[in-house]
Motif scaffolding. Structure first.
Motif, PDB file in Angstrom:
ATOM      1  N   PRO A   1       0.832  -1.221   0.000  1.00  0.00           N
ATOM      2  CA  PRO A   1       0.000   0.000   0.000  1.00  0.00           C
ATOM      3  C   PRO A   1       0.858   1.260   0.000  1.00  0.00           C
ATOM      4  CG  PRO A   1       0.055  -0.975   2.180  1.00  0.00           C
ATOM      5  CD  PRO A   1       0.796  -1.926   1.289  1.00  0.00           C
ATOM      6  N   HIS A   2       0.313   2.305  -0.631  1.00  0.00           N
ATOM      7  CA  HIS A   2       0.974   3.620  -0.680  1.00  0.00           C
ATOM      8  C   HIS A   2       2.445   3.461  -1.070  1.00  0.00           C
ATOM      9  CE1 HIS A   2      -2.704   4.757   1.265  1.00  0.00           C
ATOM     10  NE2 HIS A   2      -2.373   4.190   2.423  1.00  0.00           N
ATOM     11  N   ASN A   3       2.652   2.985  -2.261  1.00  0.00           N
ATOM     12  CA  ASN A   3       3.986   2.594  -2.720  1.00  0.00           C
ATOM     13  C   ASN A   3       4.578   3.668  -3.633  1.00  0.00           C
ATOM     14  OD1 ASN A   3       5.944   0.409  -2.600  1.00  0.00           O
ATOM     15  ND2 ASN A   3       5.626   0.239  -4.811  1.00  0.00           N
ATOM     16  N   LEU A   4       5.871   3.925  -3.462  1.00  0.00           N
ATOM     17  CA  LEU A   4       6.625   4.843  -4.324  1.00  0.00           C
ATOM     18  C   LEU A   4       7.850   4.120  -4.839  1.00  0.00           C
ATOM     19  CD1 LEU A   4       6.624   8.204  -2.302  1.00  0.00           C
ATOM     20  CD2 LEU A   4       5.243   7.663  -4.304  1.00  0.00           C
ATOM     21  N   ILE A   5       8.101   4.211  -6.136  1.00  0.00           N
ATOM     22  CA  ILE A   5       9.299   3.637  -6.755  1.00  0.00           C
ATOM     23  C   ILE A   5      10.117   4.782  -7.338  1.00  0.00           C
ATOM     24  CG2 ILE A   5      10.199   2.077  -8.512  1.00  0.00           C
ATOM     25  CD1 ILE A   5       7.686   0.441  -8.307  1.00  0.00           C
ATOM     26  N   LEU A   6      11.338   4.941  -6.836  1.00  0.00           N
ATOM     27  CA  LEU A   6      12.262   5.948  -7.328  1.00  0.00           C
ATOM     28  C   LEU A   6      13.329   5.267  -8.159  1.00  0.00           C
ATOM     29  CD1 LEU A   6      10.993   7.204  -4.632  1.00  0.00           C
ATOM     30  CD2 LEU A   6      13.028   8.643  -4.575  1.00  0.00           C
ATOM     31  N   GLY A   7      13.687   5.874  -9.269  1.00  0.00           N
ATOM     32  CA  GLY A   7      14.702   5.282 -10.133  1.00  0.00           C
ATOM     33  C   GLY A   7      15.425   6.333 -10.943  1.00  0.00           C
ATOM     34  N   ARG A   8      16.599   5.948 -11.400  1.00  0.00           N
ATOM     35  CA  ARG A   8      17.406   6.840 -12.246  1.00  0.00           C
ATOM     36  C   ARG A   8      17.677   6.181 -13.589  1.00  0.00           C
ATOM     37  NH1 ARG A   8      21.899   8.411  -7.730  1.00  0.00           N
ATOM     38  NH2 ARG A   8      21.690   6.188  -7.344  1.00  0.00           N
ATOM     39  N   PHE A   9      17.904   7.027 -14.601  1.00  0.00           N
ATOM     40  CA  PHE A   9      18.200   6.549 -15.946  1.00  0.00           C
ATOM     41  C   PHE A   9      19.649   6.879 -16.296  1.00  0.00           C
ATOM     42  CE2 PHE A   9      13.612   7.537 -16.107  1.00  0.00           C
ATOM     43  CZ  PHE A   9      13.118   6.310 -16.520  1.00  0.00           C
ATOM     44  N   PHE A  10      20.219   6.023 -17.124  1.00  0.00           N
ATOM     45  CA  PHE A  10      21.480   6.334 -17.790  1.00  0.00           C
ATOM     46  C   PHE A  10      21.340   5.946 -19.251  1.00  0.00           C
ATOM     47  CE2 PHE A  10      25.611   4.933 -19.438  1.00  0.00           C
ATOM     48  CZ  PHE A  10      26.287   6.146 -19.373  1.00  0.00           C
TER      49      PHE A  10
ATOM     50  N   ALA B   1      26.899  -4.099 -12.908  1.00  0.00           N
ATOM     51  CA  ALA B   1      28.326  -3.754 -12.853  1.00  0.00           C
ATOM     52  C   ALA B   1      28.801  -3.084 -14.135  1.00  0.00           C
ATOM     53  CB  ALA B   1      29.140  -5.015 -12.565  1.00  0.00           C
ATOM     54  N   ASP B   2      28.414  -3.621 -15.297  1.00  0.00           N
ATOM     55  CA  ASP B   2      28.867  -3.034 -16.564  1.00  0.00           C
ATOM     56  C   ASP B   2      28.240  -1.667 -16.805  1.00  0.00           C
ATOM     57  OD1 ASP B   2      26.380  -4.139 -16.753  1.00  0.00           O
ATOM     58  OD2 ASP B   2      26.615  -4.882 -18.807  1.00  0.00           O
ATOM     59  N   LEU B   3      26.963  -1.519 -16.424  1.00  0.00           N
ATOM     60  CA  LEU B   3      26.298  -0.231 -16.605  1.00  0.00           C
ATOM     61  C   LEU B   3      26.858   0.813 -15.637  1.00  0.00           C
ATOM     62  CD1 LEU B   3      24.049   1.204 -18.192  1.00  0.00           C
ATOM     63  CD2 LEU B   3      22.460   0.548 -16.386  1.00  0.00           C
ATOM     64  N   GLU B   4      27.192   0.386 -14.430  1.00  0.00           N
ATOM     65  CA  GLU B   4      27.780   1.318 -13.456  1.00  0.00           C
ATOM     66  C   GLU B   4      29.158   1.781 -13.906  1.00  0.00           C
ATOM     67  OE1 GLU B   4      28.783   1.501  -8.655  1.00  0.00           O
ATOM     68  OE2 GLU B   4      28.262  -0.393  -9.629  1.00  0.00           O
ATOM     69  N   LYS B   5      29.942   0.890 -14.470  1.00  0.00           N
ATOM     70  CA  LYS B   5      31.267   1.263 -14.959  1.00  0.00           C
ATOM     71  C   LYS B   5      31.166   2.281 -16.080  1.00  0.00           C
ATOM     72  CE  LYS B   5      35.529  -0.719 -16.816  1.00  0.00           C
ATOM     73  NZ  LYS B   5      36.223  -1.979 -17.243  1.00  0.00           N
ATOM     74  N   GLU B   6      30.183   2.093 -16.952  1.00  0.00           N
ATOM     75  CA  GLU B   6      29.988   3.030 -18.065  1.00  0.00           C
ATOM     76  C   GLU B   6      29.487   4.383 -17.574  1.00  0.00           C
ATOM     77  OE1 GLU B   6      27.542   3.272 -22.316  1.00  0.00           O
ATOM     78  OE2 GLU B   6      27.336   1.532 -20.992  1.00  0.00           O
ATOM     79  N   ALA B   7      28.628   4.372 -16.539  1.00  0.00           N
ATOM     80  CA  ALA B   7      28.048   5.620 -16.057  1.00  0.00           C
ATOM     81  C   ALA B   7      29.006   6.412 -15.180  1.00  0.00           C
ATOM     82  CB  ALA B   7      26.771   5.328 -15.271  1.00  0.00           C
ATOM     83  N   MET B   8      30.004   5.753 -14.580  1.00  0.00           N
ATOM     84  CA  MET B   8      30.913   6.423 -13.655  1.00  0.00           C
ATOM     85  C   MET B   8      32.132   7.033 -14.333  1.00  0.00           C
ATOM     86  SD  MET B   8      29.696   6.496 -10.684  1.00  0.00           S
ATOM     87  CE  MET B   8      28.382   5.739  -9.723  1.00  0.00           C
ATOM     88  N   LYS B   9      32.145   7.080 -15.648  1.00  0.00           N
ATOM     89  CA  LYS B   9      33.274   7.703 -16.342  1.00  0.00           C
ATOM     90  C   LYS B   9      33.332   9.190 -16.017  1.00  0.00           C
ATOM     91  CE  LYS B   9      33.549   4.594 -20.326  1.00  0.00           C
ATOM     92  NZ  LYS B   9      33.445   4.509 -21.806  1.00  0.00           N
ATOM     93  N   ARG B  10      34.527   9.676 -15.818  1.00  0.00           N
ATOM     94  CA  ARG B  10      34.736  11.089 -15.500  1.00  0.00           C
ATOM     95  C   ARG B  10      35.390  11.800 -16.670  1.00  0.00           C
ATOM     96  NH1 ARG B  10      34.379  12.683 -10.124  1.00  0.00           N
ATOM     97  NH2 ARG B  10      33.911  10.999  -8.668  1.00  0.00           N
ATOM     98  N   ALA B  11      35.082  13.063 -16.785  1.00  0.00           N
ATOM     99  CA  ALA B  11      35.652  13.859 -17.869  1.00  0.00           C
ATOM    100  C   ALA B  11      37.132  14.118 -17.596  1.00  0.00           C
ATOM    101  CB  ALA B  11      34.905  15.189 -17.998  1.00  0.00           C
ATOM    102  N   LEU B  12      37.957  13.952 -18.632  1.00  0.00           N
ATOM    103  CA  LEU B  12      39.389  14.225 -18.507  1.00  0.00           C
ATOM    104  C   LEU B  12      39.625  15.713 -18.713  1.00  0.00           C
ATOM    105  CD1 LEU B  12      40.847  11.216 -20.537  1.00  0.00           C
ATOM    106  CD2 LEU B  12      40.626  11.441 -18.057  1.00  0.00           C
ATOM    107  N   ILE B  13      40.143  16.336 -17.676  1.00  0.00           N
ATOM    108  CA  ILE B  13      40.407  17.777 -17.736  1.00  0.00           C
ATOM    109  C   ILE B  13      41.873  17.974 -18.102  1.00  0.00           C
ATOM    110  CG2 ILE B  13      40.375  19.928 -16.451  1.00  0.00           C
ATOM    111  CD1 ILE B  13      38.249  18.712 -14.662  1.00  0.00           C
ATOM    112  N   HIS B  14      42.110  18.505 -19.297  1.00  0.00           N
ATOM    113  CA  HIS B  14      43.472  18.743 -19.766  1.00  0.00           C
ATOM    114  C   HIS B  14      43.905  20.148 -19.341  1.00  0.00           C
ATOM    115  CE1 HIS B  14      43.433  15.089 -22.199  1.00  0.00           C
ATOM    116  NE2 HIS B  14      42.217  15.428 -22.575  1.00  0.00           N
TER     117      HIS B  14
END
Length: 317
Positions: free
Chosen positions: A104-113, A239-252
């Motif tokens: 009852p009274h249910n909420l589902i929170l989620g994120r997209f990549f 695991a594979d989706l998290e690795k792809e989403a956690m990439k950081r921008a290379l600041i030169h």
């Protein structure tokens, strides 16, 4: 077989190309637009929760009014229509409400990549008081302002479900990322406490009172929505989706010439010093040489005078 959403569509105009480039994944993420939508069966409590979230998010949320029968993100294939709506509205997060006898009274929170469901968190609303019940305090809060957060409880650091809930709530309410903020722009604080398997969410309005000094006296007034949420189901990212989403921008960074770093001295620079001509360099004049310089100056002056008058220069024998 590839899904219809995964097939790349070639843009036919420059405007369509700009829209498709804007919707592509970015290394530097922009503010998440939240998609608020209803499930097959809902309750008045969950509808009011979505209304209050939309009020707090202001223009950073898109609320849909129709019910959706085929949205069950935790079941295989139940996220297809949800991902389609996320791609169509270009949203990075969603809140789906539902109401059944089992949950009852249910909420589902989620994120997209990349318009794919990244992770999920299911919460049950055990207690709820809407913003309209705190009209006096809520009226002083401007919609769209950034809040402060206060998380109380060691579960937010040790329990993976509570860590996911903390990350999800931060993404839901934090708004745009800014480098600096005006003190008057911080007009409310969201207090979240962990107790057993529940989250106690209490937003407060911040009021600045006169204190007789430059620093104002701060008071808190409860503004709603007040909610007691129980954690039901979670689904962390793959695991594979998290690795792809956690990439950081290379600041030169621009390379600095003649600059190095040392573990002890820190930043060390090397200066260019030209070759010093000691013979022609004007050195300090000593007092003992003043008499010789004076006699030499007098002799040079006399010789110059004789040359100007045409007199022969005396030659010493």
């Amino acid at each position: 077989m590839a899904r219809a959403e995964d097939v790349k569509v070639k843009p036919r105009s420059k405007r369509a190309k700009r829209i498709m480039e804007k919707r592509e994944p970015k290394l530097v993420e922009e503010v998440k637009t939240v998609l608020l939508l209803h499930g097959n069966k809902t309750s008045q409590v969950t509808k009011d929760v979505l209304t209050d979230i939309h009020r707090l998010k202001f223009r950073e949320a898109l609320k849909l009014s129709r019910k959706n029968d085929d949205m069950k993100p935790f079941e295989p294939g139940g996220e297809t229509h949800l991902e389609h709506l996320a791609r169509k509205a270009d949203c990075g997060m969603f809140v789906l409400d539902s109401h059944t006898k089992k949950r009852p009274h249910n909420l589902i929170l989620g994120r997209f990549f990349d318009h794919r469901v990244y992770d999920l968190l299911e919460l049950g609303v055990d207690k709820y008081r809407a913003i309209r019940e705190f009209a006096a305090a809520a009226a002083s809060v401007q919609a769209g302002n950034k809040p402060c957060f206060a998380f109380v409880g060691e579960q937010f650091e040790s329990d993976p479900d509570f860590r996911l809930a903390k990350s999800m709530l931060l993404d839901l309410f934090r708004g745009r990322l800014v480098e600096s903020i005006n003190l008057k722009g911080v007009d409310h604080v969201i207090f979240v406490a962990a107790m057993d398997r529940k989250l106690l969410l209490r937003p407060y309005a911040i009021r600045f009172k006169k204190s007789g000094t430059k620093i104002p006296r701060v008071e808190l007034a409860e503004m709603g929505p007040e909610m007691d949420l129980s954690i039901r189901r979670t689904r962390p990212a793959a695991a594979d989706l998290e690795k792809e989403a956690m990439k950081r921008a290379l600041i030169h960074k621009k390379k600095e010439k003649n600059v190095s770093r040392d573990n002890l001295e820190g930043k060390v620079g090397r200066m260019y010093v030209p070759r010093q001509e000691v013979e022609t360099m004007p050195l300090r004049k000593m007092k003992g040489l003043k008499r010789d310089r004076r006699e030499t100056a007098v002799a040079a002056k006399a010789e110059k005078k004789q040359r100007s008058e045409g007199a022969p220069t005396p030659v010493s024998v």
